[in-house]
Design a protein around this motif. Structure first.
Motif, mmCIF file in Angstrom:
data_model
loop_
_atom_site.group_PDB
_atom_site.id
_atom_site.type_symbol
_atom_site.label_atom_id
_atom_site.label_comp_id
_atom_site.label_asym_id
_atom_site.label_seq_id
_atom_site.Cartn_x
_atom_site.Cartn_y
_atom_site.Cartn_z
ATOM 1 N N THR A 102 -80.940 32.638 -5.206
ATOM 2 C CA THR A 102 -80.629 32.323 -6.606
ATOM 3 C C THR A 102 -80.339 30.839 -6.803
ATOM 4 O OG1 THR A 102 -78.278 32.671 -6.285
ATOM 5 C CG2 THR A 102 -79.587 34.606 -6.916
ATOM 6 N N LEU A 103 -80.456 30.408 -8.052
ATOM 7 C CA LEU A 103 -80.099 29.031 -8.399
ATOM 8 C C LEU A 103 -78.590 28.835 -8.276
ATOM 9 C CD1 LEU A 103 -82.423 28.510 -11.490
ATOM 10 C CD2 LEU A 103 -82.559 27.294 -9.311
ATOM 11 N N GLN A 104 -77.848 29.922 -8.471
ATOM 12 C CA GLN A 104 -76.389 29.850 -8.333
ATOM 13 C C GLN A 104 -75.994 29.446 -6.908
ATOM 14 O OE1 GLN A 104 -73.793 30.326 -10.499
ATOM 15 N NE2 GLN A 104 -72.375 29.931 -8.804
ATOM 16 N N ASP A 105 -76.743 29.958 -5.921
ATOM 17 C CA ASP A 105 -76.333 29.774 -4.528
ATOM 18 C C ASP A 105 -77.015 28.608 -3.811
ATOM 19 O OD1 ASP A 105 -74.583 31.878 -4.679
ATOM 20 O OD2 ASP A 105 -76.097 33.358 -4.077
ATOM 21 N N GLY A 148 -95.189 30.897 -11.534
ATOM 22 C CA GLY A 148 -93.716 30.820 -11.457
ATOM 23 C C GLY A 148 -93.145 29.817 -12.456
ATOM 24 N N ALA A 149 -93.988 28.884 -12.889
ATOM 25 C CA ALA A 149 -93.548 27.885 -13.872
ATOM 26 C C ALA A 149 -93.300 28.521 -15.232
ATOM 27 C CB ALA A 149 -94.612 26.795 -14.004
ATOM 28 N N LYS A 154 -85.648 36.008 -9.873
ATOM 29 C CA LYS A 154 -84.295 36.020 -9.315
ATOM 30 C C LYS A 154 -84.155 35.102 -8.108
ATOM 31 C CE LYS A 154 -82.495 40.324 -11.007
ATOM 32 N NZ LYS A 154 -82.454 41.765 -10.850
ATOM 33 N N ASN A 155 -85.219 34.954 -7.341
ATOM 34 C CA ASN A 155 -85.077 34.261 -6.058
ATOM 35 C C ASN A 155 -85.995 33.065 -5.839
ATOM 36 O OD1 ASN A 155 -83.004 35.929 -4.764
ATOM 37 N ND2 ASN A 155 -84.530 37.571 -4.962
ATOM 38 N N LEU A 156 -86.795 32.737 -6.843
ATOM 39 C CA LEU A 156 -87.720 31.610 -6.656
ATOM 40 C C LEU A 156 -87.478 30.526 -7.709
ATOM 41 C CD1 LEU A 156 -91.023 33.571 -5.870
ATOM 42 C CD2 LEU A 156 -89.732 32.144 -4.267
ATOM 43 N N GLY A 157 -86.261 30.446 -8.202
ATOM 44 C CA GLY A 157 -85.961 29.555 -9.322
ATOM 45 C C GLY A 157 -86.204 28.084 -9.031
#
Ligand SMILES: NC(=O)c1ccc[n+]([C@@H]2O[C@H](COP(=O)([O-])OP(=O)(O)OC[C@H]3O[C@@H](n4cnc5c(N)ncnc54)[C@H](OP(=O)(O)O)[C@@H]3O)[C@@H](O)[C@H]2O)c1
Length: 259
Positions: A102-105, A148-149, A154-157
């Motif tokens: 995630t972008l959070q982590d 993806g752009a 959830k996991n490729l931000g």
């Protein structure tokens, strides 16, 4: 008007062309008449692809380059100019995706590494090559972005942010260099059967689920991305600039429908 899909006499530099989408683009450009520079981090892998092309009667040169390293990019461009005198087609294909989460982590180091390679160095490579194209009033730059752009994951931000920046780089360079007749475009593939995406298609269960997204009922093959690159680089694409061609098996067209 020359033949629409003819690249005879053109020199193409394609980063990350020892395998996957980059190799498929190189092969298609050779088929259309171009001579190509095969480049990746591993010289032996590039030499094998160049030999395959040369043995089949095409013209290719192998040069190593790590696109994460600005000096390596500068050396690459210098070596192509020294050997062949010009670059008519630049395909910024190599990119990195070292973080799944995630972008959070994400830690700052990983975020910076992705932005440095996939955003800054793509732009610097364009800046190294485009001015000479502009002097000749002819040239095509193609950046390989990603679907993806265009959507959240959830996991490729972090990777997706960098791929979104590719599209913005192409739009801006297209405007900056339009008067000089240099075109700059992106190709945004969906899931393509390459090493980079292996985790997303190798497992049969995951593959089945992935296929459900695509109206064509399957994922893409590297060769199915290559035609868009030839179209953009050849006379066929001369009036197309600042655009992104989505190569996604129809996924974008079907998203959000009920039946
Ligand atoms: N496959 C997909 O589903 C998919 C979907 C959308 C977008 N894309 C984009 O398509 C492009 C190509 O990906 P791919 O799927 O074809 O990957 P791939 O099959 O893994 O091939 C990657 C190529 O890039 C080279 N490479 C990797 N890191 C490099 C670096 N730091 N410097 C220079 N070369 C490097 C590799 O060779 P070495 O290991 O020898 O360096 C190889 O030639 C990427 O921009 C990717 O983001 C892929």
């Amino acid at each position: 008007m020359p033949k629409l899909f003819d690249l005879t006499g053109k020199t193409a530099l394609i980063t990350g062309s020892s395998r996957g989408i980059g190799k498929a683009i190189a092969m298609a450009m050779v088929d259309a008449g171009a001579r190509v520079v095969i480049s990746s981090r591993k010289l032996d892998a590039c030499e094998a692809v160049a030999a395959e092309i040369n043995d089949a009667g095409g013209e290719a040169m192998a040069l190593p380059c790590n696109v994460s390293d600005r000096d390596s990019l500068r050396t690459l461009v210098g070596e192509v100019i020294d050997a062949w005198g010009r670059i008519d087609i630049l395909v910024c294909n190599a990119a990195i995706n070292p973080y799944f989460g995630t972008l959070q982590d994400i830690d700052e180091g990983a975020f910076d590494k992705i932005m440095e390679t996939n955003v800054k160095n793509q732009l610097w490579l364009c800046n190294m090559v485009i001015p000479a194209m502009a002097e000749r009033r002819e040239g095509s730059v193609i950046i390989v972005s990603s679907v993806g752009a265009m959507k959240g994951t959830k996991n490729l931000g972090a990777y997706s942010i960098s791929k979104g920046a590719d599209i913005t780089i192409a739009r801006n360079l297209a405007v900056e260099w339009g008067e000089s007749q240099v075109t700059v475009n992106c190709i945004a593939p969906a899931l393509i059967r390459t090493d980079m995406a292996r985790a997303l298609w190798e497992d049969p269960e995951r593959y089945k689920k992935a296929c459900e997204i695509y109206p064509l009922g399957r994922i893409g093959e590297p060769e199915e991305v290559a035609g868009a690159a030839v179209f953009l680089a050849a006379p066929s694409g001369r009036f197309v600039t600042g655009q992104t061609i989505i190569v996604d098996g129809g996924a974008d067209a079907s998203r959000g429908t009920y039946s």
